[in-house]
Design an enzyme around this catalytic site. Structure first.
Site, short mmCIF file in Angstrom:
data_model
loop_
_atom_site.label_atom_id
_atom_site.label_comp_id
_atom_site.label_asym_id
_atom_site.label_seq_id
_atom_site.Cartn_x
_atom_site.Cartn_y
_atom_site.Cartn_z
N SER A 1 0.93 -1.15 0.15
CA SER A 1 -0.03 -0.09 -0.11
C SER A 1 0.93 1.14 0.03
CB SER A 1 -0.78 0.10 1.12
OG SER A 1 -1.42 1.26 1.49
N TYR B 1 -1.62 -1.47 10.00
CA TYR B 1 -1.87 -1.68 8.45
C TYR B 1 -0.37 -1.47 7.82
CZ TYR B 1 -3.99 -1.54 3.82
OH TYR B 1 -4.28 -1.87 2.46
P1 NAP Z 1 -11.90 -5.80 -0.58
O1 NAP Z 1 -12.78 -4.97 -1.42
O2 NAP Z 1 -12.14 -5.40 0.65
O3 NAP Z 1 -11.65 -7.28 -1.16
C1 NAP Z 1 -10.97 -8.11 -0.19
C2 NAP Z 1 -10.75 -9.44 -1.01
O4 NAP Z 1 -9.88 -10.18 0.05
C3 NAP Z 1 -12.03 -10.07 -0.79
O5 NAP Z 1 -12.19 -10.84 -2.11
C4 NAP Z 1 -12.21 -11.10 0.28
O6 NAP Z 1 -12.92 -12.41 0.25
C5 NAP Z 1 -10.48 -11.22 0.21
N1 NAP Z 1 -10.19 -11.77 1.77
C6 NAP Z 1 -10.17 -11.25 2.92
N2 NAP Z 1 -9.49 -12.26 4.02
C7 NAP Z 1 -9.14 -13.17 3.18
C8 NAP Z 1 -8.41 -14.35 3.77
N3 NAP Z 1 -8.07 -14.43 5.05
N4 NAP Z 1 -8.25 -15.36 2.68
C9 NAP Z 1 -8.41 -15.25 1.44
N5 NAP Z 1 -9.33 -14.13 1.02
C10 NAP Z 1 -9.43 -13.08 1.80
O7 NAP Z 1 -10.43 -5.13 -0.74
P2 NAP Z 1 -9.46 -4.27 -1.67
O8 NAP Z 1 -9.57 -3.08 -1.56
O9 NAP Z 1 -9.67 -4.79 -3.32
O10 NAP Z 1 -8.01 -4.89 -1.54
C11 NAP Z 1 -7.24 -5.83 -2.29
C12 NAP Z 1 -5.88 -5.46 -1.57
O11 NAP Z 1 -5.23 -4.15 -2.10
C13 NAP Z 1 -5.58 -5.69 -0.21
O12 NAP Z 1 -4.40 -6.31 0.17
C14 NAP Z 1 -5.65 -4.29 0.24
O13 NAP Z 1 -4.67 -4.15 1.51
C15 NAP Z 1 -4.80 -3.67 -0.96
N6 NAP Z 1 -4.96 -2.20 -0.99
C16 NAP Z 1 -6.19 -1.64 -1.00
C17 NAP Z 1 -6.13 -0.24 -1.12
C18 NAP Z 1 -7.67 0.28 -1.42
O14 NAP Z 1 -7.55 1.66 -1.17
N7 NAP Z 1 -8.68 -0.43 -1.70
C19 NAP Z 1 -4.94 0.59 -1.26
C20 NAP Z 1 -3.99 0.09 -0.90
C21 NAP Z 1 -3.87 -1.46 -0.86
P3 NAP Z 1 -14.41 -12.45 0.83
O15 NAP Z 1 -15.31 -11.67 -0.32
O16 NAP Z 1 -14.63 -14.04 0.85
O17 NAP Z 1 -14.33 -11.72 2.12
#
Ligand code: NAP
Length: 245
Positions: free
Chosen positions: A140, A153
């Site tokens: 991130s 985080y």
């Molecule tokens: P999101 O919309 O909350 O989606 C999270 C995904 O991860 C969902 O498919 C969830 O599955 C899955 N997940 C959560 N815990 C898990 C586990 N223990 N085992 C397997 N799958 C799991 O999140 P996102 O924003 O797309 O984020 C994706 C990645 O990008 C993350 O690593 C996050 O830290 C990183 N990121 C995001 C942002 C942002 O602003 N969005 C910024 C920087 C980095 P379920 O649907 O089954 O719950």
């Protein structure tokens, strides 16, 4: 040509779902991993199949080493090989207290899912990835921003950047690259949930490009990092954030 296979963790929603669709469009057979949301994962698989691609949903909580092993077993059973691991699964707390007010459960969850989860799947990938393969981890931009409230985080994501560098070196001779993508604020549940509209607006304006990232913005970077044009990029963290840092 041999069908290449990609595992995308956390591919039921958000960035991971868009990465899964993009890699399927790029020609990969995709394992759509999820933790609990089977219906959302099935929808991603249905979209990919309807577009002429190949995908299979596999439930596995990546923070459980046995489940991470099973994820690879099921990928190999379905498609015979694994070429790419996109370690996208991750969680972030909805409220962001200062370090002094961060409770034990929140700290442990950040490290259990974000760090141990990526560690578990990387360990399997080392044993099972084809030569010429790719690993893309999820960091991130908050690691660089050092935003107050994000200590647990951001520390978890910093650990992922460090493992990315070390694993790239440990894979010497295997022709496997290991990189990370570090998004800035991106419009998904993880970012939007629990935030007041004015906070979202302020963060959307923080980057010089004056908008939130989209899952498509990040999927394009992941597509580059798993594709032939990034063959010489290894051990790096690529920030994709509209210039916020
Ligand atoms: P999101 O919309 O909350 O989606 C999270 C995904 O991860 C969902 O498919 C969830 O599955 C899955 N997940 C959560 N815990 C898990 C586990 N223990 N085992 C397997 N799958 C799991 O999140 P996102 O924003 O797309 O984020 C994706 C990645 O990008 C993350 O690593 C996050 O830290 C990183 N990121 C995001 C942002 C942002 O602003 N969005 C910024 C920087 C980095 P379920 O649907 O089954 O719950």
């Amino acid at each position: 040509m041999t069908q290449q296979v990609a595992i995308v963790t956390g591919a039921s929603r958000g960035i991971g779902a868009t990465v899964a669709r993009r890699l399927a469009a790029d020609g990969f057979a995709v394992i759509v991993n999820y933790a609990g949301n089977a219906a959302a994962a099935a929808e991603v698989v249905a979209d990919i199949t309807a577009a002429g691609g190949q995908a299979t949903a596999v439930q596995a909580d990546v923070s459980d080493p046995a489940a991470a092993r099973r994820l690879f077993d099921e990928a190999i059973r379905a498609y015979g090989r694994v070429d790419v691991l996109v370690n996208n699964a991750g969680v972030m707390p909805t409220n962001m207290p200062a370090l002094v007010d961060t409770d034990d459960a929140t700290f442990d969850r950040m490290f259990h899912i974000n760090v141990k989860g990526s560690f578990n799947t990387m360990r399997e990938a080392v044993k099972r990835l084809q030569a010429g393969g790719r690993i893309v981890n999820s960091s991130s931009s908050v690691v660089g921003l050092a935003t107050p409230g994000y200590s647990a985080y951001a520390a978890a994501k910093a650990a992922i950047e460090t493992m990315t560098n070390i694993l790239a070196k440990e894979l010497r001779g295997r022709q496997i690259t290991v990189n990370a993508v570090a998004p800035g604020p991106t419009a998904t549940d993880l970012f939007l949930d629990g935030k007041a509209p004015e906070v979202i607006e302020r963060l959307a304006k923080a980057a010089p490009l004056e908008r939130l990232g989209t899952p498509q913005d990040i999927a394009g970077v992941v597509s580059f990092l798993v594709g032939p044009d990034s063959a010489w990029v290894n051990g790096q963290t690529l920030r994709a954030n509209g210039g916020i840092i």
